[in-house]
Design a protein around this motif. Structure first.
Motif, PDB file in Angstrom:
ATOM      1  N   GLU A   1      -4.805  -9.505 -12.886  1.00 27.30           N
ATOM      2  CA  GLU A   1      -3.980  -9.291 -11.142  1.00 27.30           C
ATOM      3  C   GLU A   1      -3.416  -8.557 -10.946  1.00 27.30           C
ATOM      4  N   VAL A   2      -3.251  -7.105 -11.657  1.00 27.59           N
ATOM      5  CA  VAL A   2      -1.738  -6.531 -11.993  1.00 27.59           C
ATOM      6  C   VAL A   2      -1.484  -5.476 -10.675  1.00 27.59           C
ATOM      7  N   ASP A   3       0.062  -5.669  -9.410  1.00 28.46           N
ATOM      8  CA  ASP A   3       0.198  -4.915  -9.021  1.00 28.46           C
ATOM      9  C   ASP A   3       0.938  -4.252  -8.940  1.00 28.46           C
ATOM     10  N   LEU A   4       1.185  -2.626  -9.305  1.00 32.47           N
ATOM     11  CA  LEU A   4       2.438  -1.999  -9.937  1.00 32.47           C
ATOM     12  C   LEU A   4       2.267  -0.293  -9.293  1.00 32.47           C
ATOM     13  N   THR A   5       3.498  -0.076  -9.172  1.00 30.01           N
ATOM     14  CA  THR A   5       3.371   1.137  -8.576  1.00 30.01           C
ATOM     15  C   THR A   5       4.504   2.492  -9.323  1.00 30.01           C
TER      16      THR A   5
ATOM     17  N   LEU B   1      -1.310   0.867  -9.034  1.00 29.33           N
ATOM     18  CA  LEU B   1      -1.886  -0.065  -9.157  1.00 29.33           C
ATOM     19  C   LEU B   1      -2.117  -1.119  -8.443  1.00 29.33           C
ATOM     20  N   ASP B   2      -3.803  -1.444  -7.745  1.00 26.06           N
ATOM     21  CA  ASP B   2      -3.703  -2.077  -6.498  1.00 26.06           C
ATOM     22  C   ASP B   2      -4.582  -3.889  -6.553  1.00 26.06           C
ATOM     23  N   GLY B   3      -4.374  -4.713  -7.730  1.00 23.26           N
ATOM     24  CA  GLY B   3      -4.909  -6.031  -7.953  1.00 23.26           C
ATOM     25  C   GLY B   3      -6.244  -5.964  -8.741  1.00 23.26           C
ATOM     26  N   LEU B   4      -5.713  -4.704  -9.903  1.00 19.08           N
ATOM     27  CA  LEU B   4      -6.389  -4.056 -11.295  1.00 19.08           C
ATOM     28  C   LEU B   4      -6.424  -6.005 -11.991  1.00 19.08           C
TER      29      LEU B   4
ATOM     30  N   ALA C   1      -8.612   0.831 -17.774  1.00 18.50           N
ATOM     31  CA  ALA C   1      -8.970   0.645 -16.883  1.00 18.50           C
ATOM     32  C   ALA C   1      -8.785   1.235 -15.870  1.00 18.50           C
ATOM     33  N   VAL C   2      -7.197   1.427 -15.509  1.00 21.53           N
ATOM     34  CA  VAL C   2      -6.521   2.988 -14.624  1.00 21.53           C
ATOM     35  C   VAL C   2      -7.271   3.765 -14.626  1.00 21.53           C
ATOM     36  N   ALA C   3      -8.341   4.547 -16.174  1.00 17.82           N
ATOM     37  CA  ALA C   3      -8.458   6.136 -16.551  1.00 17.82           C
ATOM     38  C   ALA C   3     -10.533   5.572 -15.584  1.00 17.82           C
ATOM     39  N   ASP C   4     -10.522   4.979 -15.377  1.00 15.44           N
ATOM     40  CA  ASP C   4     -12.308   4.058 -15.069  1.00 15.44           C
ATOM     41  C   ASP C   4     -12.931   4.069 -15.837  1.00 15.44           C
ATOM     42  N   LEU C   5     -13.103   3.541 -17.410  1.00 15.79           N
ATOM     43  CA  LEU C   5     -13.547   3.910 -18.458  1.00 15.79           C
ATOM     44  C   LEU C   5     -14.326   2.551 -19.095  1.00 15.79           C
ATOM     45  N   ASP C   6     -13.801   1.333 -17.775  1.00 15.94           N
ATOM     46  CA  ASP C   6     -14.902  -0.042 -18.393  1.00 15.94           C
ATOM     47  C   ASP C   6     -14.891  -0.255 -16.485  1.00 15.94           C
ATOM     48  N   PRO C   7     -15.896  -1.346 -16.968  1.00 17.35           N
ATOM     49  CA  PRO C   7     -15.688  -1.764 -16.025  1.00 17.35           C
ATOM     50  C   PRO C   7     -14.488  -2.914 -15.249  1.00 17.35           C
ATOM     51  N   HIS C   8     -14.148  -3.111 -14.160  1.00 11.42           N
ATOM     52  CA  HIS C   8     -13.067  -4.274 -13.760  1.00 11.42           C
ATOM     53  C   HIS C   8     -12.765  -4.006 -12.120  1.00 11.42           C
ATOM     54  N   ARG C   9     -12.216  -4.750 -11.713  1.00  5.51           N
ATOM     55  CA  ARG C   9     -11.656  -5.510 -10.959  1.00  5.51           C
ATOM     56  C   ARG C   9     -10.454  -4.613 -10.137  1.00  5.51           C
ATOM     57  N   GLY C  10     -10.551  -4.384  -8.650  1.00 10.91           N
ATOM     58  CA  GLY C  10      -9.195  -3.567  -8.847  1.00 10.91           C
ATOM     59  C   GLY C  10      -9.238  -2.296  -7.833  1.00 10.91           C
ATOM     60  N   GLU C  11      -7.810  -1.235  -7.642  1.00 11.25           N
ATOM     61  CA  GLU C  11      -8.061   0.016  -6.891  1.00 11.25           C
ATOM     62  C   GLU C  11      -7.106   0.550  -8.210  1.00 11.25           C
ATOM     63  N   VAL C  12      -6.873   2.143  -7.855  1.00 15.19           N
ATOM     64  CA  VAL C  12      -6.081   2.690  -8.043  1.00 15.19           C
ATOM     65  C   VAL C  12      -5.917   3.403  -7.177  1.00 15.19           C
ATOM     66  N   TRP C  13      -4.458   4.089  -6.703  1.00 12.29           N
ATOM     67  CA  TRP C  13      -4.412   5.382  -6.379  1.00 12.29           C
ATOM     68  C   TRP C  13      -3.381   6.164  -6.609  1.00 12.29           C
ATOM     69  N   LEU C  14      -3.702   7.606  -6.331  1.00 10.86           N
ATOM     70  CA  LEU C  14      -2.959   8.616  -7.074  1.00 10.86           C
ATOM     71  C   LEU C  14      -2.532   8.931  -5.346  1.00 10.86           C
ATOM     72  N   ASP C  15      -0.830   8.978  -5.460  1.00 10.58           N
ATOM     73  CA  ASP C  15      -0.611   9.966  -4.075  1.00 10.58           C
ATOM     74  C   ASP C  15      -1.481  10.171  -3.202  1.00 10.58           C
ATOM     75  N   GLU C  16      -1.232   8.522  -3.114  1.00  9.43           N
ATOM     76  CA  GLU C  16      -2.493   7.961  -2.018  1.00  9.43           C
ATOM     77  C   GLU C  16      -2.927   8.008  -1.053  1.00  9.43           C
ATOM     78  N   LEU C  17      -4.349   8.597  -2.379  1.00 12.47           N
ATOM     79  CA  LEU C  17      -5.944   9.134  -2.783  1.00 12.47           C
ATOM     80  C   LEU C  17      -5.765   7.800  -3.401  1.00 12.47           C
ATOM     81  N   PRO C  18      -7.587   6.885  -2.886  1.00 12.82           N
ATOM     82  CA  PRO C  18      -8.284   5.609  -3.763  1.00 12.82           C
ATOM     83  C   PRO C  18      -8.662   6.552  -4.801  1.00 12.82           C
ATOM     84  N   ARG C  19      -8.886   6.333  -5.705  1.00 10.93           N
ATOM     85  CA  ARG C  19      -9.894   6.773  -7.229  1.00 10.93           C
ATOM     86  C   ARG C  19     -11.735   6.391  -6.584  1.00 10.93           C
TER      87      ARG C  19
END
Lengths: 203, 267
Positions: free
Chosen positions: A16-20, A6-9, A43-61
């Motif tokens: 601002e959550v940064d979490l690996t 989780l990158d600046g979610l 937010a991680v599942a991208d169900l609500d509007p929010h800020r930040g990016e999430v990566w899965l196995d180095e692939l950005p959402r």
């Protein structure tokens, strides 16, 4: 590096959550009711509007379509919802030799449960079947919102075992919201708590 | 044509029935007497005004004036669609979706009828254009309003199910497909029923008017059929456009259900 990052979610309740989570890691999340645990998972599942990016196995959402992302990062909501008449109609694209039967048996169901009407299921049964429905997608990361809250001890153990087996077999990163302190300690792993709009290590 | 002209007294006599109805409502504590009287008054003023305007219009066939009237009819219908929603779309979409769907359906069907079927010369001859468009707008308006209202109500209630499907990897179109079908169906059912019952249960209003005004019944029936077909097509087209645009608007570019794009419930 494989895993969920989780990158600046930020959500309405979290700054601002940064979490690996490395591949195969289980992380427990707790916090007072209304502190924003479910919102974070949404937010991680991208169900609500929010800020930040999430990566899965180095692939950005943002590189995946939302349906692709949600199949790979599976969210199990606290309350399960069913739209068709029978259980079986909710299995996504049932293929021959479908793994659904193995999942059902592992969760303590008769295979025949697929023919049951939704209305005759208890809350706990729905919750377990919702997990089977989700695992059918073979997600690479799991977001669990109170996965065992409505279950008796026998079924709680079944669900825990199934999730542990799945995590071990697929090296799944697992972000698990749990109100049960005993469960968090018993299963082990990192524990975080949401306090005053921030993530902190659970004391 | 053996048209029996109505006198003012004839109308006052008929209006007396409405007054009696209002009095009964008051006596029985139904609480709708005010509404009945206001509606009757509104109808009277509106129809009389329209009669006056049409009289002028038929005499002149001025394209600018016709355009103006059409614009007024269209925006009034759009307003009516919006005001029949329990939850509207926020911003310009609230008025826009219904109004655009009305434009798409009523105008195209009316044009088709004038140019190809009735072959009026010139096509904007108000004697044909205004009543036809009015008939279409009025009926399409109901279909669009019902379908859109149904869609947004259901989406609000079924939020959990829609999101559950999204979470399992469904696209937004898969997640809303059932609701779309239901909304379309409820928008279409009134006109389909009206078509099926036409003539058996009641003589449709237009045909009744024509017959009373002295037209041969068979001619009146043919015109009524034409209108019914046009209305069905227009309603279907309008409801489909509204449901498609409306359901698209319920999701954003990341296929998230955005109920925050609807206003709070009214009434």
């Amino acid at each position: 590096m494989a895993g969920l990052r989780l990158d600046g979610l930020s959500t309405a309740l979290l700054r601002e959550v940064d979490l690996t989570l490395v591949a195969g890691e289980r992380l427990f999340l707790s916090g007072a009711s209304g502190s924003g645990k479910s919102l974070l998972l949404r937010a991680v599942a991208d169900l609500d509007p929010h800020r930040g990016e999430v990566w899965l196995d180095e692939l950005p959402r943002s590189r995946l379509t939302p349906p692709e992302w949600r199949r790979r990062v599976g969210l199990l909501p606290a309350e399960s919802h069913w739209w068709a008449e029978t259980v079986g109609e909710h299995w996504r694209a049932p293929t021959a030799g479908s793994p659904i039967e193995a999942l059902l048996v592992a969760l303590g169901f008769d295979v025949d449960v697929s023919n049951w009407a939704i209305t005759r299921l208890s809350t706990g049964e729905r919750q377990r079947l919702a997990l089977a429905r989700l695992l059918l997608n073979q997600p690479q990361a799991l977001l669990l919102d109170e996965a065992t809250a409505n279950l008796d001890s026998v079924n709680r153990e079944r669900v825990e075992t199934m999730l542990e087996d799945y995590r071990a077999a697929h090296a799944t990163a697992m972000l698990w919201v749990s109100h049960d302190p005993e469960q968090r300690v018993r299963l082990g792993g990192r524990r975080l708590v949401i306090r005053e709009n921030r993530l902190e290590p659970e004391p | 044509m053996n048209l029996i002209a109505l006198s003012v007294w004839d109308l006052i006599l008929a209006a007396g029935l409405v007054v009696v109805l209002a009095a009964l409502s008051w006596r029985l504590c139904l609480g709708v007497e005010r509404r009945i009287l206001v509606a009757a008054l509104r109808g009277t003023v509106q129809l009389m005004l329209v009669g006056l305007v049409l009289k002028q219009l038929f005499a002149q066939a001025n394209p600018v004036l016709i355009g103006l009237i059409v614009l007024v009819m269209w925006s009034a219908a759009g307003w009516e669609v919006q005001s029949r929603q329990k939850r509207r779309y926020t911003g310009p979409w609230g008025y826009g979706i219904g109004t655009f769907s009305l434009f798409l359906s009523s105008f195209s069907v009316t044009l088709l009828a004038l140019l190809v079927i009735i072959q009026v010369e010139p096509w904007y001859q108000p004697r044909y254009l205004i009543p036809l468009l009015g008939m279409l707008l009025g009926n399409t308006m109901s279909g669009v309003a019902i379908a859109l209202d149904q869609l947004t109500r259901q989406a609000w209630d079924a939020r959990g199910c829609i999101e559950a499907r999204l979470l399992l990897g469904a696209t937004w179109e898969e997640a809303i497909a059932d609701l779309r079908r239901e909304a379309l169906r409820s928008g279409l059912i009134p006109i389909v029923n009206a078509m099926a019952a036409a003539g058996l249960v009641s003589l449709p209003g237009m045909m009744t008017g024509q017959i009373l005004a002295g037209s041969p019944p068979l001619e009146a029936a043919k015109y009524q059929l034409l209108i019914l077909f046009l209305i069905s097509a227009g309603t279907g087209l309008g409801a489909m456009a509204a449901v498609w645009i409306g359901s698209r608007r319920l999701f954003d570019d990341r296929q998230r259900l955005r109920l925050d794009r609807l206003t709070a419930a009214r009434r």
